[in-house]
Scaffold this motif. Structure first.
Motif, mmCIF file in Angstrom:
data_model
loop_
_atom_site.group_PDB
_atom_site.id
_atom_site.type_symbol
_atom_site.label_atom_id
_atom_site.label_comp_id
_atom_site.label_asym_id
_atom_site.label_seq_id
_atom_site.Cartn_x
_atom_site.Cartn_y
_atom_site.Cartn_z
ATOM 1 N N SER A 123 0.817 -1.210 0.000
ATOM 2 C CA SER A 123 0.000 0.000 0.000
ATOM 3 C C SER A 123 0.855 1.266 0.000
ATOM 4 C CB SER A 123 -0.930 0.016 1.208
ATOM 5 O OG SER A 123 -1.664 1.223 1.263
ATOM 6 N N GLU A 124 0.352 2.301 -0.671
ATOM 7 C CA GLU A 124 1.030 3.603 -0.700
ATOM 8 C C GLU A 124 0.339 4.627 0.192
ATOM 9 O OE1 GLU A 124 3.953 4.320 -2.177
ATOM 10 O OE2 GLU A 124 4.018 2.158 -2.530
ATOM 11 N N LYS A 125 -0.599 4.183 1.000
ATOM 12 C CA LYS A 125 -1.277 5.098 1.925
ATOM 13 C C LYS A 125 -0.283 5.570 2.987
ATOM 14 C CE LYS A 125 -5.802 2.916 1.300
ATOM 15 N NZ LYS A 125 -6.915 2.164 1.941
ATOM 16 N N LYS A 129 2.502 3.510 5.229
ATOM 17 C CA LYS A 129 3.941 3.758 5.091
ATOM 18 C C LYS A 129 4.597 3.978 6.453
ATOM 19 C CE LYS A 129 4.093 5.706 0.404
ATOM 20 N NZ LYS A 129 4.449 6.887 -0.408
#
Length: 246
Positions: A123-125, A129
């Motif tokens: 995930s890039e949320k 992170k």
């Protein structure tokens, strides 16, 4: 005296359905095998296979700091009481919390087995992170001790661990998953009737549902007319399930 192995997996159903061959193999080699897991309806079945079950209250998705801290203290107590020679963790939460607990307990070898890198590593949320940052640094810290080794199920995951500097190449074992027993399936020289492709698993984005749908559309556009089946159910504990991949 036989050496003791503890296998720590978050759900007893996952152990029973996927990891029994590992436990049986260790038992056949003379190890005492105990299963550390959350009781979810499979405890009796696991015990009937000849394995002691140690229960612990663990949730894959709980982020309550007080409950998580309690979980770590409970793990420390279990490891100190049971005194395992080898501990194998399956999945990200057992890996993280089990590794922390073993900083305060003695054992000869720790095997951290990644069952895919999953949401935390993909995930890039922003909030994910932040969690990933702490997880990576915890794993780097425990990996200073050479008793820790890592198992991945594909080359991409092994490379990711190296790139994140969690473990060096000589501390990573890349192997396929438990898989299936091919002798239980009849070999077909010719495919009867229409061609069917099936994706079997939880219907969540991380399991490749989106890629499967894209591949189906691409093959149909190129003249391969086949059926494409999604076989499984959404995981209601995860927001990114099937309806997000439509």
């Amino acid at each position: 005296m036989s050496k003791k192995v503890i296998l720590f997996v978050a759900e007893d159903g996952h152990f029973y359905e996927h990891l029994l061959p590992i436990a049986r193999s260790a038992k056949e080699k003379g190890y005492i095998v105990e299963v550390l897991t959350k009781e979810g309806g499979y405890k009796t079945k696991v015990e009937e296979q000849g394995f002691k079950v140690l229960t612990i209250d663990i949730s894959r998705f709980c982020l309550n700091p007080f409950k998580e801290l309690k979980l770590i203290f409970n793990l420390i107590g279990i490891y100190r009481r049971e005194k395992p020679n080898i501990v194998q963790h399956f999945g990200i939460k057992p890996i993280i919390y089990g590794s922390i607990a073993l900083l305060f307990s003695k054992t000869e070898r720790v095997v951290n087995t990644f069952l895919g890198m999953g949401f935390i590593f993909l995930s890039e949320k922003i909030w994910v992170k932040v969690i990933r940052f702490f997880i990576c640094n915890i794993l780097k810290l425990v990996s200073i001790n050479k008793k820790y080794i890592y198992i991945t199920q594909n080359k991409d995951d092994a490379e990711l661990l190296r790139n994140l500097r969690i473990a060096s190449k000589d501390r990573i074992v890349n192997q396929c998953s438990v898989g299936i027993e091919p002798d239980n399936f009849k070999f077909l020289h010719e495919l009867p009737g229409k061609i069917i492709f099936a994706l079997v698993g939880r219907m969540i984005v991380d399991k490749g549902v989106g890629e499967f749908v894209t591949a189906a559309n691409l093959l149909n556009k190129n003249g391969l007319f086949a059926e494409f089946w999604l076989v499984g159910a959404p995981d209601e504990n995860i927001q990114d399930h099937l309806k997000k991949s439509n």
